[in-house]
Design an enzyme around this catalytic site. Sequence first.
Site, PDB file in Angstrom:
ATOM      1  N   TYR A   1       0.841  -1.196   0.000  1.00 30.45           N
ATOM      2  CA  TYR A   1       0.000   0.000   0.000  1.00 30.45           C
ATOM      3  C   TYR A   1       0.871   1.237   0.000  1.00 30.45           C
ATOM      4  O   TYR A   1       0.736   2.113  -0.813  1.00 30.45           O
ATOM      5  CB  TYR A   1      -0.911   0.019   1.212  1.00 30.45           C
ATOM      6  CG  TYR A   1      -1.981  -1.032   1.131  1.00 30.45           C
ATOM      7  CD1 TYR A   1      -3.033  -0.872   0.244  1.00 30.45           C
ATOM      8  CD2 TYR A   1      -1.942  -2.146   1.923  1.00 30.45           C
ATOM      9  CE1 TYR A   1      -4.025  -1.832   0.165  1.00 30.45           C
ATOM     10  CE2 TYR A   1      -2.921  -3.108   1.860  1.00 30.45           C
ATOM     11  CZ  TYR A   1      -3.974  -2.945   0.969  1.00 30.45           C
ATOM     12  OH  TYR A   1      -4.934  -3.879   0.889  1.00 30.45           O
TER      13      TYR A   1
ATOM     14  N   GLU B   1      10.381   4.945   5.089  1.00 26.93           N
ATOM     15  CA  GLU B   1      11.477   4.420   5.881  1.00 26.93           C
ATOM     16  C   GLU B   1      11.007   3.785   7.181  1.00 26.93           C
ATOM     17  O   GLU B   1      11.593   2.849   7.674  1.00 26.93           O
ATOM     18  CB  GLU B   1      12.439   5.553   6.198  1.00 26.93           C
ATOM     19  CG  GLU B   1      13.803   5.259   5.651  1.00 26.93           C
ATOM     20  CD  GLU B   1      14.596   6.519   5.573  1.00 26.93           C
ATOM     21  OE1 GLU B   1      15.674   6.536   6.117  1.00 26.93           O
ATOM     22  OE2 GLU B   1      14.099   7.493   4.976  1.00 26.93           O
TER      23      GLU B   1
ATOM     24  N   TYR C   1       7.429   3.207   8.088  1.00 20.92           N
ATOM     25  CA  TYR C   1       6.231   2.398   8.038  1.00 20.92           C
ATOM     26  C   TYR C   1       6.090   1.730   6.687  1.00 20.92           C
ATOM     27  O   TYR C   1       6.420   2.317   5.661  1.00 20.92           O
ATOM     28  CB  TYR C   1       4.994   3.263   8.264  1.00 20.92           C
ATOM     29  CG  TYR C   1       5.041   4.062   9.508  1.00 20.92           C
ATOM     30  CD1 TYR C   1       4.836   3.457  10.751  1.00 20.92           C
ATOM     31  CD2 TYR C   1       5.291   5.420   9.484  1.00 20.92           C
ATOM     32  CE1 TYR C   1       4.885   4.180  11.908  1.00 20.92           C
ATOM     33  CE2 TYR C   1       5.342   6.153  10.644  1.00 20.92           C
ATOM     34  CZ  TYR C   1       5.136   5.532  11.850  1.00 20.92           C
ATOM     35  OH  TYR C   1       5.181   6.242  13.009  1.00 20.92           O
TER      36      TYR C   1
ATOM     37  N   ASP D   1      -3.834  11.494  10.599  1.00 18.58           N
ATOM     38  CA  ASP D   1      -3.410  11.375   9.206  1.00 18.58           C
ATOM     39  C   ASP D   1      -4.503  10.692   8.392  1.00 18.58           C
ATOM     40  O   ASP D   1      -4.294   9.653   7.782  1.00 18.58           O
ATOM     41  CB  ASP D   1      -2.108  10.573   9.134  1.00 18.58           C
ATOM     42  CG  ASP D   1      -1.584  10.532   7.714  1.00 18.58           C
ATOM     43  OD1 ASP D   1      -1.853  11.484   6.977  1.00 18.58           O
ATOM     44  OD2 ASP D   1      -0.936   9.538   7.360  1.00 18.58           O
TER      45      ASP D   1
END
Lengths: 206, 1086
Positions: free
Chosen positions: B818, B822, B824, B936
Amino acid sequence: MAKQIGRDQQGITLRGSAEIVAEFFSYGINSILYQRGIYPPETFTRVQKYGLTLLVTTDPELKNYLNNVVEQMKEWLYKCIVQRLVVVISSIENNEVLERWQFDIECDKAAKDESTPREKSQKAIQDEIRSVIRQITATVTFLPLLETACAFDLLIYTDKDLAVPEKWEESGPQFIANSEEVRLRSFTTTIHKVNSMVAYKKDSFP
Amino acid sequence: MSQEWNDEWELSKENVQPLRQGRVMSTLQEALAQQETSIHTAAQLRKQEFESEIRFYSGDDPLDVWDRYIKWTEQTFPQGGKESNLPAVLERAVKALNEQQRYYKDPRYLNLWLKFGNCCNEPLDLYSYLHSQEIGTTLALLYITWAEELEARGSFKKADLIFQEGLQRKAEPLDKLQAHHRQFQARVSRQTLLGLEEAADEKGPDLLGTAEPQRSSLADLKGRGKKKVLAPISRVGDALKATNRNRSLQNPTSQQLSNSLHFAVFDENSASGPAIPVLTPQPWAAPPAPKAKENELSAGPWNSVRRPHSSANSGMEVPCTLPNFTPYVEESAQQQVMTPCKIEPSINHVLSARKPEKEEDPLQRVQNHQQDTQEKKEMVMYCKDKVYAGVEEFSLEEIRAEIYRKQAKKKTEEEMQAIAQKKEEMQRKIEELEKKLKKDDKRQQPHEQPAETRESSPPLGLQGIAFSSAAELGEKQPHLQSESQLSEDTQLHKAACSKKVTQSPDVCPDMQGGSVFLDSEGEQEDQRAEANLSKKDVALLPPLDPATFFSIFDESSTSANQNISCSTGHTQKSARRPLAIRKSSDCITAKENLPPEACDELNGIEPLTEDAIVTGSYKNKTFCANPEDTCDFVRAAHLASTPFHGVVAQRIPAPAYSESALKEDCPESKSTPLNQQMPICEGTYNEALCAKKLSPIMEASQEDTRSSGSSVSPGSSLSSVTQISTIKYLHIPEKLELAQSLPAEMVTDSGGISENVTGDDITQFLRGDEQRKKLLDPMPESLTASPDFHLENGSLPVMVFEKEFELGSETYCIKREYWTNEEYKMFFAVPVNFPQLDAKGFAIKVYSQPVPWDFYITLQLQERLNTDFDQSFSENCSCFLYQNGCAILHKDINRFTLGDIIRGCKAITEEVIILVVYNLLGVVEKLHKAEIIHGDLSPEVFFLGDRICDPFANDEMTSALKIADFSHSLDLRLQSRISLPNSFPIAQTPYGQQLLAKSSFPYQVDLVGIADIVHLMLFGDHVQVYQENFTWKISQNMSKTVGSDFWNKLFGRILNADGTQRRGDEEKARWPQEALLCVAFLGRGI
């Protein structure tokens, strides 16, 4: 004692030398015992010696013991058969040797046969002894703290053919396993030369 | 005889502090000898070593470094004092290792504290602090030291109490404690006896009470008072003198009291009485402040003092005249505030650090520090922990250098190993080829001159080298190519120039000429080695028949051959052919090796980017525009000078490479050659700049080297040849790795709005990361106790697209990526045992830090929401915590996200949007109810729920959206302090910046996220807003849509939540309900 009068002029004889060295041991051991706190400080008294104020034990038993040893030393020194005197300081609890004061004695055996005294003023010898004793005092700067109650032992290294006197017994060298050794000053009466050294347990230093 | 070396310690024996564990004579001598020359270079170096070891220690026993450091300091600075800086070292150590529970029973740790106690004004406070904190309470040393201190102050009773406490606790070693206790008792009883004797001798028991007290020395004896002149009574008794060393002023009554107390303590009968205070552990949170301040005056009113009116003619007094002298002001009185700067004391003696204003107790400082850490208000945006870890301040450059050195060392080692390996291989190859050649030669001999036969072996040797270097260094191939086209001296020149280029910190595949010779700047030593290697190649080239050499590349780049005039001159001898063909096949294999190698090389660059260093291990990131940020400088420079543009464009691939080690990076490499002709799209450009923050000086130097590099071969046919070939190579990874990550696609798709996705991916590593780590350390029990929590040994399995890996007991295969960055990564995976590509599978979230934040949030949600925790969240979620990261596995997740819908459908029907919005609001409402901010919200984080994906699902029961990612979430219950919305990724978007500029209302972050999602679904692009009469509105014209009224209302409400929401805290979480009602109502209306 009669010799004392003219010692400065007369120089050093074997007997006088043995006496000086034995006396040094007496004061030296006393100093160590005081400095390292082997005996309670209040059992010591001050005396003037070698131009220094030294502390000497007042404990009768200890006094007696030391006198015996020193007298014995004197005799051996006179015979030039002693090589080394070691003051071993060990923990009372587990008998672990913590410190080892070693005085190596170099005897000039030739002096036994000599009749004429050697040339060295008593003052010069005393100055040398004084600096040794001063160093013993100064060792607190690097010696580890003796945290446990400690006892001391005197070891005397003699020539092999010596018969062990009464009240003495043979012993091992009682070395410290992992030790740091520091050489101290030495002094000489021209007949006997005493090199001093202290060894102490090394901590896990970086 | 040994007087020379004995002298030193004896001469300065007064300057040597005795140590409990003794001193090493050699060190002592050295230290004292150095003192005279006053050059402590060796000591300084060693100190520096310790300092850097503290910062970069990677083992699991940080105490060890400190312990060694402190012991070394003690030994090396026998006189203590300012130079040794021991109190400061101890203070730092105590601070650094503060609250490390595992050390509480460590004797080293206790020693550290006890040593620190000696530097404190009031060690007793420290001891009771240690006691209350249970630090070293199992160790005899604490009680012994404590009791000693008390004994020295004369409080024998308390000292005894401490011993009792220790004995009761069975402190180790118990026999030592007992021995000390016995000795203590012996001392005390002796002293008491002595005291009794003296008292009996001198005064007799009946005179005890009436004994005349003595005056304290140097006390004030002047009479005071108006009518009755009284001399102040400040007397000291014998016994008092013994007990109180430093308190001289006490009145006689208390003195008597203490006198009698003095004896009562040692009375056997009363010793068991209730009068003895019991040592109660004090509930201290932090070390106590020092109480025993000397010479402190209690504050009193000033105005009560009257001016004496002694004489009648006081009125005649002349008013004060100005003094006819100028008061001398010492220069030091107006000391300027100096900027703290780091001065190497061995270099410069003139300047010195400013002394602290006041003498402060170190204990107090530690205490303050602890309080500070407890309520952390400031966010440090650089690696403060590294800069101030030790006693000395490290500059960022030093830290960078250290990291660089480490890498260089590692690299060199690896390289050396690889080279050794390759050498062997090469040797073997050579031998093999030589054998073959001999056979060939035997066949060819009839046609050829003997001299040529002799000559044919060097090329072979070279071939071996070319092969090996290509295999191991990757970039050699094109380099050699270009070299072969040039005359010898230009080659050398090029090699030199390529070296120059590679030394520039920002390396990217510069396609021109020799600068293809790529190398990471992380290993200059290697470069040298490689340069040597390449020179060797060059040296070997001349004897070689160029045509022979070129035949190697004949197959791979025919066009190149046509361009080269010299190759046409030398027609190949037919006899050589078989040999040449064999060579080229070798080369092809070498080429295949090349691209991944090249990537590796590039990845090697990354750790030197400032992200890692300046912002402190990828954690914190400045989001707002910052004048200090050199990014802005670069941007400005870019605007100012047009030629600069090309340079920037060239530079882009490098950060892109480095950003994702796992991504193997394809789009960038593809675009590399294009960049030279085309202006780069804005999104990539920004990203590149953000990732690379270099100092202006560095930038300038880069520009230089680059331009000089390009000037060597300005657009010649030669460079174009190399370009072509390099392009070829760089295409290969693309073929290998077809799976391009989504965000990368988004960049090119969405141009200006790319910040939303990529900005989040790349530039924004959560500022709260450090905090989270702390929050979850130690892991809350609710976490570790959860049945879905698995603590795994070893490191995180490598997860690559289409590859299998093991997690727990299952083996999964990744079917889709998906997004990755760096920190996640989010994958879609199916178990290998069920290989059919089902719509449902597992979502795996990988986090490169061992902080299971998502899992924590999910658990918290479950706990806080209770029955409301439904399908909107991941119900089957398990966590695998590894040493270097964690993976969170969500079961039963649909393959597609909301983002897929938005991208996939041209126009989404209003019904669907309404449904999504309805669910969206529902989810967010729940989140907020649980006091969790998502932070987010974007279409990518919402997996489609069963309601959309499963046509047979029960409409009422299922939810349309499922949210599983909480990378940027905020738990307001834990992190209420840092709730500034502008630290969220969404706040970096243009609309976010506008909307959240002044807001301090954390929930609003998610509202903006919702607005954006809705806008994306309605219009296919990100929301754009403007303000009118203090009301935010969207720029998009609504009228063309059907439910414009409804949408207008919705946006009005969401966007202006801040303006309208000036309510109490308890209501803050309730906003979505209204919106929800509104949506539900309107939704039905449509």
